[in-house]
Design a protein around this motif. Structure first.
Motif, PDB file in Angstrom:
ATOM      1  N   GLU A  13     -60.317  58.305  -8.150  1.00 36.25           N
ATOM      2  CA  GLU A  13     -60.976  57.212  -7.428  1.00 36.25           C
ATOM      3  C   GLU A  13     -59.958  56.188  -6.932  1.00 36.25           C
ATOM      4  O   GLU A  13     -60.120  55.618  -5.851  1.00 36.25           O
ATOM      5  CB  GLU A  13     -62.014  56.549  -8.322  1.00 36.25           C
ATOM      6  N   GLN A  16     -58.369  57.675  -3.885  1.00 37.12           N
ATOM      7  CA  GLN A  16     -59.289  57.583  -2.746  1.00 37.12           C
ATOM      8  C   GLN A  16     -59.312  56.161  -2.177  1.00 37.12           C
ATOM      9  O   GLN A  16     -59.355  55.977  -0.952  1.00 37.12           O
ATOM     10  CB  GLN A  16     -60.697  58.006  -3.168  1.00 37.12           C
ATOM     11  N   GLU A  17     -59.271  55.159  -3.039  1.00 33.21           N
ATOM     12  CA  GLU A  17     -59.265  53.764  -2.582  1.00 33.21           C
ATOM     13  C   GLU A  17     -57.976  53.455  -1.821  1.00 33.21           C
ATOM     14  O   GLU A  17     -57.999  52.795  -0.780  1.00 33.21           O
ATOM     15  CB  GLU A  17     -59.438  52.815  -3.772  1.00 33.21           C
ATOM     16  N   ASN A  19     -56.170  55.635  -0.214  1.00 32.87           N
ATOM     17  CA  ASN A  19     -56.314  56.371   1.048  1.00 32.87           C
ATOM     18  C   ASN A  19     -57.172  55.594   2.029  1.00 32.87           C
ATOM     19  O   ASN A  19     -56.841  55.484   3.209  1.00 32.87           O
ATOM     20  CB  ASN A  19     -56.916  57.751   0.771  1.00 32.87           C
ATOM     21  N   LYS A  20     -58.266  55.030   1.539  1.00 39.10           N
ATOM     22  CA  LYS A  20     -59.181  54.278   2.408  1.00 39.10           C
ATOM     23  C   LYS A  20     -58.511  53.018   2.954  1.00 39.10           C
ATOM     24  O   LYS A  20     -58.669  52.671   4.120  1.00 39.10           O
ATOM     25  CB  LYS A  20     -60.443  53.909   1.611  1.00 39.10           C
ATOM     26  N   ARG A  21     -57.721  52.336   2.120  1.00 37.41           N
ATOM     27  CA  ARG A  21     -57.089  51.084   2.549  1.00 37.41           C
ATOM     28  C   ARG A  21     -55.878  51.291   3.446  1.00 37.41           C
ATOM     29  O   ARG A  21     -55.584  50.457   4.301  1.00 37.41           O
ATOM     30  CB  ARG A  21     -56.659  50.265   1.325  1.00 37.41           C
ATOM     31  N   THR A  22     -55.134  52.388   3.215  1.00 34.10           N
ATOM     32  CA  THR A  22     -53.873  52.568   3.946  1.00 34.10           C
ATOM     33  C   THR A  22     -53.896  53.685   4.972  1.00 34.10           C
ATOM     34  O   THR A  22     -53.062  53.694   5.879  1.00 34.10           O
ATOM     35  CB  THR A  22     -52.720  52.859   2.966  1.00 34.10           C
ATOM     36  N   GLY A  23     -54.784  54.656   4.795  1.00 34.32           N
ATOM     37  CA  GLY A  23     -54.812  55.801   5.701  1.00 34.32           C
ATOM     38  C   GLY A  23     -53.784  56.859   5.362  1.00 34.32           C
ATOM     39  O   GLY A  23     -53.646  57.850   6.073  1.00 34.32           O
ATOM     40  N   TYR A  26     -54.103  61.844   1.018  1.00 35.35           N
ATOM     41  CA  TYR A  26     -54.382  61.900  -0.423  1.00 35.35           C
ATOM     42  C   TYR A  26     -53.259  62.617  -1.166  1.00 35.35           C
ATOM     43  O   TYR A  26     -52.822  62.173  -2.222  1.00 35.35           O
ATOM     44  CB  TYR A  26     -55.720  62.616  -0.648  1.00 35.35           C
TER      45      TYR A  26
END
Length: 128
Positions: A13, A16-17, A19-23, A26
């Motif tokens: 998790e 994933q966070e 990845n979501k914030r930085t792009g 994974y």
């Protein structure tokens, strides 16, 4: 089953966070974080304290070698004398001052603010 006091987050998790914030992919995040943890582990295994900026310090305490140590053997239900119990390193973690202050500031109970606001209304009693 024991009820959890606080919610928990898993490594997946966290990745994933990030990845979501930085792009960032994974797999790249996973490789970087795992390498980071491996370096930290290697340092602690070699007796080097690790300071994690803004969080705290991973250190250790030397547990001395014990000679003529007695322990309870559950298989034979008797106290047994071990010849030597080798010394080892006990891991410790101390949160940094800044992290502790930020945690305290960000987790104060909102209801406590009302109590502080009422502090001007204290009545001082004379003690005799």
């Amino acid at each position: 089953m024991k009820e959890q006091k606080y919610p928990k987050i898993k490594e997946k998790e966290i990745f994933q966070e990030i990845n979501k914030r930085t792009g960032i992919a994974y797999s790249v995040i996973s490789e970087i974080v795992n390498t980071y943890f491996n370096v930290v582990k290697e340092c602690t295994y070699n007796g080097i304290e690790v300071k994690l900026n803004n969080i705290g310090t991973i250190s250790f305490i030397e547990a001395p070698t014990k000679y003529d140590y007695k322990y309870f053997d559950i298989r034979i239900k008797k106290k047994v004398l071990a010849k030597v119990v080798p010394g080892y390193k006990k891991p410790t973690f101390k949160f940094g001052k800044t992290f502790r202050q930020e945690l305290k500031k960000n987790t104060k109970d909102p209801a406590f603010k009302d109590i502080i606001d009422m502090s001007d209304n204290y009545i001082v009693l004379d003690e005799e």
